[in-house]
Scaffold this active site. Structure first.
Site, PDB file in Angstrom:
ATOM      1  N   SER A 298      -0.191  -9.753  -0.521  1.00  0.00           N
ATOM      2  CA  SER A 298      -0.972 -10.996  -0.583  1.00  0.00           C
ATOM      3  C   SER A 298      -0.478 -11.850  -1.752  1.00  0.00           C
ATOM      4  O   SER A 298      -0.802 -13.038  -1.835  1.00  0.00           O
ATOM      5  CB  SER A 298      -2.465 -10.697  -0.724  1.00  0.00           C
ATOM      6  OG  SER A 298      -2.682  -9.820  -1.818  1.00  0.00           O
TER       7      SER A 298
ATOM      8  N   THR B 240       1.527  -4.742   4.009  1.00  0.00           N
ATOM      9  CA  THR B 240       1.334  -5.146   5.402  1.00  0.00           C
ATOM     10  C   THR B 240       0.718  -6.541   5.536  1.00  0.00           C
ATOM     11  O   THR B 240       0.843  -7.167   6.589  1.00  0.00           O
ATOM     12  CB  THR B 240       0.421  -4.139   6.132  1.00  0.00           C
ATOM     13  OG1 THR B 240      -0.803  -4.026   5.410  1.00  0.00           O
ATOM     14  CG2 THR B 240       1.089  -2.780   6.244  1.00  0.00           C
TER      15      THR B 240
ATOM     16  N   THR C  38       0.823  -1.212   0.000  1.00  0.00           N
ATOM     17  CA  THR C  38       0.000   0.000   0.000  1.00  0.00           C
ATOM     18  C   THR C  38       0.856   1.260   0.000  1.00  0.00           C
ATOM     19  O   THR C  38       0.482   2.277  -0.601  1.00  0.00           O
ATOM     20  CB  THR C  38      -0.945  -0.025   1.222  1.00  0.00           C
ATOM     21  OG1 THR C  38      -1.851  -1.108   1.040  1.00  0.00           O
ATOM     22  CG2 THR C  38      -1.727   1.265   1.370  1.00  0.00           C
TER      23      THR C  38
HETATM   24  N1  ASP Z   1      -2.856  -5.330   0.477  1.00  0.00           N
HETATM   25  C1  ASP Z   1      -1.722  -4.516   0.834  1.00  0.00           C
HETATM   26  C2  ASP Z   1      -0.451  -5.339   0.798  1.00  0.00           C
HETATM   27  O1  ASP Z   1      -0.227  -6.128   1.666  1.00  0.00           O
HETATM   28  C3  ASP Z   1      -1.921  -3.975   2.171  1.00  0.00           C
HETATM   29  C4  ASP Z   1      -0.839  -3.068   2.646  1.00  0.00           C
HETATM   30  O2  ASP Z   1       0.228  -2.968   2.093  1.00  0.00           O
HETATM   31  O3  ASP Z   1      -1.095  -2.453   3.665  1.00  0.00           O
HETATM   32  O4  ASP Z   1       0.315  -5.149  -0.111  1.00  0.00           O
END
Ligand code: ASP
Length: 356
Positions: free
Chosen positions: A60, A92, A18
């Site tokens: 993911s 994350t 993100t």
């Molecule tokens: N879906 C994102 C990822 O893990 C979430 C994030 O980065 O906060 O790349």
């Protein structure tokens, strides 16, 4: 020039997430290069940053191959004695898994600090710029703490830390322990040292070409629940899993049928580990009748306070590091928190346990 007044050289390895995400018309996805991500953050004084664009994925979509490429890149980067530390920007969603894999193989006093964001690049109230500034400050300031996670003004150890908020900016915590420290106002304050296992050598698979995912072991996670049966565990074994993490109920409990399936899997050379779907506390040998006592008797290894994602990474590291299936449980054991035994006091309601 003393260590304190020279410029610190920090390498920023950008992997997406993100913190690098922009609107794609239907949703957000990682696409910004590391230079663009770095440009959002205030640079702490006395730090020079070199950017390495390694991947650009939402986490993911993280894979073992990508994690091993990152592990190798970290080791190659630290082979330069002029580098003072590494910051990795990462999605994350699976950050805790990558951080733990790096930590299990980290044998260097210089820090590796992972960070990311819950709000996309360029948003007015974005958390990425502050997290990145903090991560750079930490990477330039600390030593001998292993791999760290910098998020929302907190410094977390890799081990034990999990994503505990889907959207909130305080995305990470260790439900079974406190953060290592705080960061803010250009200062890093470390309150305790992390528990770390002896570092593993770099696995041979980390040196394989990046476009060769073949040969990497399959390690699956299977969750128990009311009405659960061994079907998915058996399916994982049938699919060729070399390791399986059973996410049990409570303190590590399942059913007699699942314990029997675990015994079959272990007899077939599969490394089986047990964690729990409960957010905090250790798994423990307390219950029989399909409980952790029987799962251990069947040859499974209890993973202390590690939750599913990190328990899987520990199993993966043991499988990558030891070719003989019969010796993998021995390789796994030192990577875990201390085991909890069914002492009468504990079974009677004692609440203390110690990680060895
Ligand atoms: N879906 C994102 C990822 O893990 C979430 C994030 O980065 O906060 O790349």
């Amino acid at each position: 020039m003393t260590r304190d007044d020279r410029t610190r050289r920090i390498v920023l390895i950008s992997t997406g997430g993100t913190i690098a995400s922009r609107w794609q018309g239907t949703g957000y996805a990682a696409d910004a290069p590391g230079d663009d991500v770095l440009a959002t953050a205030a640079l702490p004084e006395g730090i020079a940053v070199e950017v390495v664009d390694l991947f650009n994925v939402n986490s993911s979509r993280m894979t073992t191959r990508r994690q091993l490429t990152l592990l190798r890149t970290v080791h190659e980067t630290l082979a330069d004695p002029g580098v003072d530390g590494i910051v990795i920007t990462h999605g994350t969603d699976t950050l805790e898994e990558t951080a733990f894999l790096l930590d299990l193989h980290h044998d260097d006093p210089r820090p590796v600090v992972l960070t990311g964001a819950q709000r996309p690049l360029g948003t007015a109230d974005g958390d990425g710029p502050g997290n990145l500034c903090d991560a750079l400050q930490i990477a330039a300031s600390v030593r001998d703490l292993g791999v760290l996670i910098a998020f929302d003004g907190r410094v977390h150890a890799a081990r034990g830390t999990v994503k505990t908020q889907t959207l909130g900016v305080d995305a990470f915590s260790d439900p079974s322990d406190q953060p290592l420290g705080k960061v803010g106002f250009s200062r890093v304050h470390i309150q305790r040292r992390p528990d770390r296992s002896l570092p593993l050598p770099l696995p041979p698979a980390a040196c394989a070409p990046d476009d060769e995912p073949e040969g990497l072991p399959r390690v699956d996670i299977v969750t128990h629940h009311s009405d659960g049966d061994p079907l998915l565990l058996n399916a994982a074994v049938a699919a060729g899993a070399q390791g399986v993490v059973l996410v049990a109920t409570g303190a590590g409990n399942a059913t007699p049928e699942i314990a029997a399936a675990v015994a079959d899997a272990v007899a077939g050379g599969v490394l089986v580990a047990v964690t729990t779907r409960v957010p905090a506390g250790p798994v423990a040998e307390i219950y029989t009748g399909g409980g952790a006592v029987d799962l251990v008797e069947a040859g499974a290894v209890l993973t202390g306070t590690l939750r599913a994602g990190q328990a899987r990474i520990a199993v993966l590291a043991a499988v990558l590091g030891e070719t003989d299936p019969a010796r993998r449980a021995e390789t796994l054991a030192p990577l875990l928190d201390g085991p909890v035994r069914s002492e009468p006091a504990l079974a009677a309601g004692g609440s203390r346990f110690s990680a060895g």
